[in-house]
Design a protein around this motif. Sequence first.
Motif, short mmCIF file in Angstrom:
data_model
loop_
_atom_site.label_atom_id
_atom_site.label_comp_id
_atom_site.label_asym_id
_atom_site.label_seq_id
_atom_site.Cartn_x
_atom_site.Cartn_y
_atom_site.Cartn_z
N THR B 12 0.87 -1.18 0.11
CA THR B 12 0.03 0.13 0.21
C THR B 12 0.89 1.29 -0.09
O THR B 12 0.63 2.25 -0.83
CB THR B 12 -1.02 -0.07 1.22
N ARG B 15 2.10 1.71 -3.42
CA ARG B 15 1.12 2.45 -4.36
C ARG B 15 0.63 3.72 -3.97
O ARG B 15 0.47 4.30 -5.00
CB ARG B 15 -0.18 1.45 -4.50
N ILE B 45 -4.04 -2.00 -12.07
CA ILE B 45 -4.64 -2.79 -10.94
C ILE B 45 -6.09 -2.73 -10.98
O ILE B 45 -6.64 -1.97 -11.83
CB ILE B 45 -4.07 -2.26 -9.35
N GLN B 49 -8.87 -2.59 -5.62
CA GLN B 49 -7.54 -2.38 -4.81
C GLN B 49 -7.17 -0.90 -4.52
O GLN B 49 -6.83 -0.74 -3.43
CB GLN B 49 -6.40 -3.08 -5.83
N ARG B 52 -9.56 0.08 -1.72
CA ARG B 52 -9.13 -0.51 -0.51
C ARG B 52 -7.95 0.33 0.04
O ARG B 52 -7.78 0.58 1.48
CB ARG B 52 -8.70 -2.17 -0.57
N ASP B 53 -6.96 0.58 -0.74
CA ASP B 53 -5.91 1.33 -0.47
C ASP B 53 -6.25 2.63 0.22
O ASP B 53 -5.85 2.87 1.23
CB ASP B 53 -4.92 1.45 -1.59
#
Lengths: 211, 211
Positions: B12, B15, B45, B49, B52-53
């Motif tokens: 995370t 990213r 991605i 995702q 969520r991050d």
Amino acid sequence: MKMSHRSLPDKTIERLSQYRRNLLICLSQGKHHIFSHEIALIHHITPVQVRRDLMLIGYSGTLRKGYDVKELIDLIGLILDTEEGLKVAIVGIGNLGRSLIGYFSGKRSKLNIVAGFDNNPDKIGKIYAGVHCYSSERMQEIIVEEEISIAIITVPADNAAIVAERLVMAGIKGILNFSPKPLNVPPHVYLEEIDMITSLEKVAYYVKKQL
Amino acid sequence: MKMSHRSLPDKTIERLSQYRRNLLICLSQGKHHIFSHEIALIHHITPVQVRRDLMLIGYSGTLRKGYDVKELIDLIGLILDTEEGLKVAIVGIGNLGRSLIGYFSGKRSKLNIVAGFDNNPDKIGKIYAGVHCYSSERMQEIIVEEEISIAIITVPADNAAIVAERLVMAGIKGILNFSPKPLNVPPHVYLEEIDMITSLEKVAYYVKKQL
């Protein structure tokens, strides 16, 4: 010696490359046998991990003497290398590109940087650490002619996408991308990205957490 | 806006750094709102995702307009950066070291390379892209004096271990290691390693599998 490396895990590939590098050092120091716990110690992993990786490539040592260093180096070579080697081009002969030419030169005999490409007229036609710099316009021609299969991208972020597209068109099969821009390549082209800014920011994040 | 990033996953963090880089580009292009599927597309991605991050850092957009780009950049900054920034030293002012100074300069205002170190008398006392190169003997002194907390190692493999040891002794809290040698550091020092040779060998392995 069974060769069962059809689908080795990504991380195992990385470790095999790292094992080999240190095994070559061991060999040059006259060390001919090594135990899994010794390999583990060098790489800061567990002996179980080492044994699992080597079992995946069908290699096991003896309880008494451990692994034969030379045999293991050769076996890893069979897995990672091709017999005749692969040719590599580097796109972007700026500071980073030039330093990578120097860095990779002679480090891996099976991977040879044979051409560089740049737009800058001052660089075109020059030789950098033995590597000829061509005009980017000749990318397709030289890649086909020289049968280059791997490219390293070190151009600025803005140019990376178009460069990747042209490399793929020219038949490149694998790309190592140093530009800080995520690239889009078709599934038959393998892409590995080294994101140096994110790596540094990650270090900074963990340092900050400790302040 | 809840700040619940006590233990964000490693991936995370990576990213978030990458999102921010592209969000800054969006902003410079006049784009003020962005949807998770647009961010996902840039980074290859899934939108899940991305959501969520961003949920992990306590941020949610609106269904109609998506995320506010500026707000998101600022929030990521709160997580990754310190207010006054962190100081970085680079050890090894060879080709790679010099190219990294150029590469990182100005890219991240909160991470400043403020000193270089080398053994070579020809380099000591010179300025490389605004960075003063000191004798390696002065490492401890300068690091303490300048309150440098992060070091980038680009020395040859043989010297890397001793350099890392001296950096730790001098109080460095995070290391980005470019030397192809796995390093040993105490648990309170964060170590990130960029192994360029292994990355290239990995590309070669996947290219070979396709031949």
